[in-house]
Design a protein around this motif. Structure first.
Motif, PDB file in Angstrom:
ATOM      1  N   THR A 177      31.760  37.051  25.947  1.00  0.00           N
ATOM      2  CA  THR A 177      31.438  37.659  27.228  1.00  0.00           C
ATOM      3  C   THR A 177      32.402  38.779  27.553  1.00  0.00           C
ATOM      4  O   THR A 177      33.618  38.643  27.355  1.00  0.00           O
ATOM      5  N   LEU A 178      31.852  39.911  28.048  1.00  0.00           N
ATOM      6  CA  LEU A 178      32.643  41.035  28.535  1.00  0.00           C
ATOM      7  C   LEU A 178      32.425  41.181  30.032  1.00  0.00           C
ATOM      8  O   LEU A 178      31.319  40.947  30.545  1.00  0.00           O
ATOM      9  N   MET A 179      33.481  41.592  30.741  1.00  0.00           N
ATOM     10  CA  MET A 179      33.406  41.721  32.190  1.00  0.00           C
ATOM     11  C   MET A 179      34.147  42.976  32.644  1.00  0.00           C
ATOM     12  O   MET A 179      35.233  43.290  32.150  1.00  0.00           O
ATOM     13  N   LEU A 180      33.554  43.713  33.595  1.00  0.00           N
ATOM     14  CA  LEU A 180      34.206  44.838  34.259  1.00  0.00           C
ATOM     15  C   LEU A 180      34.043  44.642  35.755  1.00  0.00           C
ATOM     16  O   LEU A 180      32.931  44.388  36.238  1.00  0.00           O
ATOM     17  N   GLU A 181      35.150  44.801  36.484  1.00  0.00           N
ATOM     18  CA  GLU A 181      35.147  44.432  37.906  1.00  0.00           C
ATOM     19  C   GLU A 181      35.859  45.488  38.729  1.00  0.00           C
ATOM     20  O   GLU A 181      36.908  46.016  38.333  1.00  0.00           O
ATOM     21  N   HIS A 182      35.276  45.791  39.899  1.00  0.00           N
ATOM     22  CA  HIS A 182      35.898  46.704  40.860  1.00  0.00           C
ATOM     23  C   HIS A 182      36.079  45.965  42.178  1.00  0.00           C
ATOM     24  O   HIS A 182      35.140  45.339  42.691  1.00  0.00           O
ATOM     25  N   ASN A 183      37.305  46.050  42.722  1.00  0.00           N
ATOM     26  CA  ASN A 183      37.623  45.411  43.995  1.00  0.00           C
ATOM     27  C   ASN A 183      37.997  46.495  45.004  1.00  0.00           C
ATOM     28  O   ASN A 183      39.159  46.934  45.044  1.00  0.00           O
ATOM     29  N   PRO A 184      37.048  46.964  45.824  1.00  0.00           N
ATOM     30  CA  PRO A 184      37.392  47.982  46.823  1.00  0.00           C
ATOM     31  C   PRO A 184      38.514  47.550  47.752  1.00  0.00           C
ATOM     32  O   PRO A 184      39.281  48.373  48.240  1.00  0.00           O
ATOM     33  N   SER A 185      38.607  46.232  48.001  1.00  0.00           N
ATOM     34  CA  SER A 185      39.699  45.668  48.796  1.00  0.00           C
ATOM     35  C   SER A 185      39.884  44.227  48.347  1.00  0.00           C
ATOM     36  O   SER A 185      39.166  43.734  47.473  1.00  0.00           O
ATOM     37  N   GLU A 186      40.837  43.531  48.962  1.00  0.00           N
ATOM     38  CA  GLU A 186      41.036  42.133  48.611  1.00  0.00           C
ATOM     39  C   GLU A 186      39.902  41.249  49.128  1.00  0.00           C
ATOM     40  O   GLU A 186      39.840  40.063  48.797  1.00  0.00           O
ATOM     41  N   PHE A 187      38.989  41.794  49.926  1.00  0.00           N
ATOM     42  CA  PHE A 187      37.903  41.018  50.502  1.00  0.00           C
ATOM     43  C   PHE A 187      36.546  41.317  49.865  1.00  0.00           C
ATOM     44  O   PHE A 187      35.539  40.736  50.266  1.00  0.00           O
ATOM     45  N   SER A 188      36.480  42.228  48.902  1.00  0.00           N
ATOM     46  CA  SER A 188      35.192  42.606  48.309  1.00  0.00           C
ATOM     47  C   SER A 188      35.338  42.780  46.806  1.00  0.00           C
ATOM     48  O   SER A 188      36.397  43.164  46.309  1.00  0.00           O
ATOM     49  N   ARG A 189      34.238  42.501  46.103  1.00  0.00           N
ATOM     50  CA  ARG A 189      34.247  42.558  44.642  1.00  0.00           C
ATOM     51  C   ARG A 189      32.846  42.890  44.138  1.00  0.00           C
ATOM     52  O   ARG A 189      31.848  42.362  44.636  1.00  0.00           O
ATOM     53  N   VAL A 190      32.796  43.769  43.140  1.00  0.00           N
ATOM     54  CA  VAL A 190      31.546  44.083  42.432  1.00  0.00           C
ATOM     55  C   VAL A 190      31.841  43.902  40.951  1.00  0.00           C
ATOM     56  O   VAL A 190      32.810  44.474  40.425  1.00  0.00           O
ATOM     57  N   ARG A 191      30.993  43.117  40.264  1.00  0.00           N
ATOM     58  CA  ARG A 191      31.281  42.731  38.876  1.00  0.00           C
ATOM     59  C   ARG A 191      30.060  42.966  37.982  1.00  0.00           C
ATOM     60  O   ARG A 191      28.933  42.615  38.347  1.00  0.00           O
ATOM     61  N   LEU A 192      30.307  43.544  36.820  1.00  0.00           N
ATOM     62  CA  LEU A 192      29.298  43.696  35.769  1.00  0.00           C
ATOM     63  C   LEU A 192      29.732  42.840  34.598  1.00  0.00           C
ATOM     64  O   LEU A 192      30.864  42.955  34.121  1.00  0.00           O
ATOM     65  N   GLN A 193      28.814  41.990  34.098  1.00  0.00           N
ATOM     66  CA  GLN A 193      29.152  41.066  33.007  1.00  0.00           C
ATOM     67  C   GLN A 193      28.000  41.021  32.015  1.00  0.00           C
ATOM     68  O   GLN A 193      26.826  41.000  32.391  1.00  0.00           O
ATOM     69  N   VAL A 194      28.347  40.992  30.737  1.00  0.00           N
ATOM     70  CA  VAL A 194      27.351  40.871  29.675  1.00  0.00           C
ATOM     71  C   VAL A 194      27.841  39.833  28.680  1.00  0.00           C
ATOM     72  O   VAL A 194      29.028  39.782  28.352  1.00  0.00           O
ATOM     73  N   ALA A 195      26.909  38.975  28.204  1.00  0.00           N
ATOM     74  CA  ALA A 195      27.267  37.891  27.281  1.00  0.00           C
ATOM     75  C   ALA A 195      26.258  37.821  26.144  1.00  0.00           C
ATOM     76  O   ALA A 195      25.047  37.995  26.352  1.00  0.00           O
ATOM     77  N   GLN A 196      26.776  37.553  24.953  1.00  0.00           N
ATOM     78  CA  GLN A 196      25.936  37.228  23.799  1.00  0.00           C
ATOM     79  C   GLN A 196      26.003  35.721  23.638  1.00  0.00           C
ATOM     80  O   GLN A 196      26.989  35.189  23.154  1.00  0.00           O
ATOM     81  N   ASP A 197      24.946  35.016  24.060  1.00  0.00           N
ATOM     82  CA  ASP A 197      24.936  33.562  24.137  1.00  0.00           C
ATOM     83  C   ASP A 197      24.171  32.975  22.955  1.00  0.00           C
ATOM     84  O   ASP A 197      22.984  33.257  22.765  1.00  0.00           O
TER      85      ASP A 197
END
Length: 466
Positions: A418-438
């Motif tokens: 699994t690969l993950m890329l994450e952006h946290n505009p602040s300590e109260f918000s999060r946007v995450r993109l994740q892709v997995a080869q299962d």
């Protein structure tokens, strides 16, 4: 009113009026008359102000005369004060209530149908948290947490989860002691077990959108129970914590049945320390034993048909976990790195009824299975993180006794990257993109899975654990 004061006031008024009205050198009788008129006007104004002050003073004196003098309290004897100290007003149960909410949603795309998801060699209850979830847009788990200090001795907290299926679940609801001292704490109610590293954490604190395969296969996603927990933190420079739990055993690998005795018990020990200013670590060993009675497990027979097997027996799970963290000079705001891994081994032993809704063939069952995951998450710049997780399971060779050959064992080794890329505009918000080869289905094929997820934190929110 004192007449001397009144005369002095008059003299001040006249002096002020005279000083203001005194000309340097009157030039004509008309100028002198104009100055006299101004002086008379000023005297009248000052006289009006003096009368108003006299009236206010007389009213204040009359009001004071009608009130009795304040009594001077008699000091209480010292012995009485010592015998009956003044008690502070009770605030028990009235502490400010901390309220927090986690809003989460996602978009999921998979190559294979999530409704047919199976982890090869690991039979699970139909309600276990396994697989990528619902395709398309959906709500993730939304959490509402309420907590407060009850009195100087207890604190209470409850967390309610709203599932994507519009169901409300009580994830945690417990009371916890706050004043036992000597490093001891007792918790009673419903709570996530302290076994391992990831299990006790709420989903929104995870570094990836889903639980590792080992947790899904051997703990049904996450093990929580109703019971008691005793924790002790040693008074040493190096962190050392021991925990013991007893409970109902209501969730997988146990089962929620009516019993007077204990359904589950757990032990865990964790130790940790710092290495200089930039490095820290924690490691632990945990043990869980749970009972199951008539536990329904989804399986497949050798013809590929879905069947239900019923298990009654015991499950023992061992977990070894370790975490390493790095942050330059202990400051993680710009850059930091976290390396985390766990190894799980489960042993199941008891009786199994194969195809309990059909042929209902009873027999014995024994299995020894294991799995592990290793993940690293790197914050390469403020508000941005990237992560990689690799994991693998070993189904072993389960012993079905007289029912050998009736259940499809499949082939292949369940694994996933699994690969993950994450952006946290602040300590109260999060946007995450994740892709997995299962490849957890074994010979069922490979599944490419995508998640686009958001998480928002509202209200009071305590610091996360190590």
């Amino acid at each position: 009113m004192d007449h001397g004061f009144r005369r002095a006031a008059w003299m001040l008024c006249l002096a002020a009026g005279s000083a203001a009205a005194q000309p340097a050198s009157p030039s004509s009788p008309s100028d002198t008359q104009a100055l006299r008129r101004e002086l008379d006007a000023m005297r009248a104004e000052y006289e009006q102000r003096i009368r108003a002050l006299e009236q206010r003073l007389q009213a204040a004196e009359a009001k004071a005369a009608t009130q009795p003098p304040a009594s001077v309290p008699t000091p209480a004897p010292a012995s009485a004060v010592a015998a009956a100290p003044a008690a502070a007003p009770s605030t028990a149960g009235r502490s400010l209530l901390d309220i927090s909410m986690i809003l989460s949603g996602q978009y999921t795309s998979t190559q294979l149908d999530p409704s047919t998801y199976r982890i090869r060699g690991f039979p699970l209850p139909t309600d276990a948290e396994a697989g990528p979830g619902t395709r398309g847009f959906s709500l993730s788990e939304t959490e509402l947490t309420l907590g407060a200090n009850i009195d100087p001795y207890f604190r209470g907290q409850a967390t309610f989860a709203v599932t994507p299926e519009n169901e409300i679940e009580v994830e945690e609801a417990y009371v916890q002691t706050t004043a036992l001292g000597r490093g001891l704490t007792v918790k009673a109610g419903r709570f996530f077990s302290s076994i391992g590293y990831l299990n006790s954490q709420h989903r929104h604190t995870w570094d990836f959108a889903d639980a590792p395969l080992a947790y899904q296969a051997m703990l049904g996603g996450q093990f929580g129970d109703d019971g008691l927990q005793l924790a002790w933190v040693a008074p040493t420079d190096r962190f050392l914590e021991l925990r013991a739990e007893v409970g109902r055993g209501r969730s997988f690998p146990g089962s929620d049945t009516s019993r007077n005795g204990l359904g589950a018990a757990a032990l865990s020990a964790h130790v940790g320390d710092d290495i200089g200013d930039s490095h820290s670590w924690r490691a632990g060993l945990s043990y869980l034993q749970a009972k199951a009675t008539d536990q329904e497990l989804a399986e497949t027979d050798t013809a590929g048909n879905a069947i239900t097997n019923t298990f009654t027996g015991r499950t023992k799970v061992w977990i070894a976990d370790a975490v390493y963290r790095w942050a330059p000079n202990g400051n993680p705001k710009v850059r930091n790195f976290k390396l985390q891994g766990e190894y799980l081994q489960a042993r199941r032993d008891g009786d199994l009824v194969v195809d309990s809704e059909g042929a209902a063939s009873p027999g014995t069952y024994a299995a020894k299975q294991s799995g592990w995951y290793l993940q690293g998450v790197y914050q390469f710049m403020p508000r941005w993180r990237a992560g990689l997780r690799t994991e693998r399971l070993s189904p072993g060779t389960p012993d079905f006794g007289v029912n050998a050959g009736l259940v499809d064992l499949g082939s292949g080794t369940p694994r996933r990257n699994t690969l993950m890329l994450e952006h946290n505009p602040s300590e109260f918000s999060r946007v995450r993109l994740q892709v997995a080869q299962d490849r957890a289905r074994g010979n069922g094929g490979s599944d490419l899975q995508w998640w686009l997820q958001y998480q928002m934190s509202l209200g009071a929110h305590g610091a996360h654990g190590f």
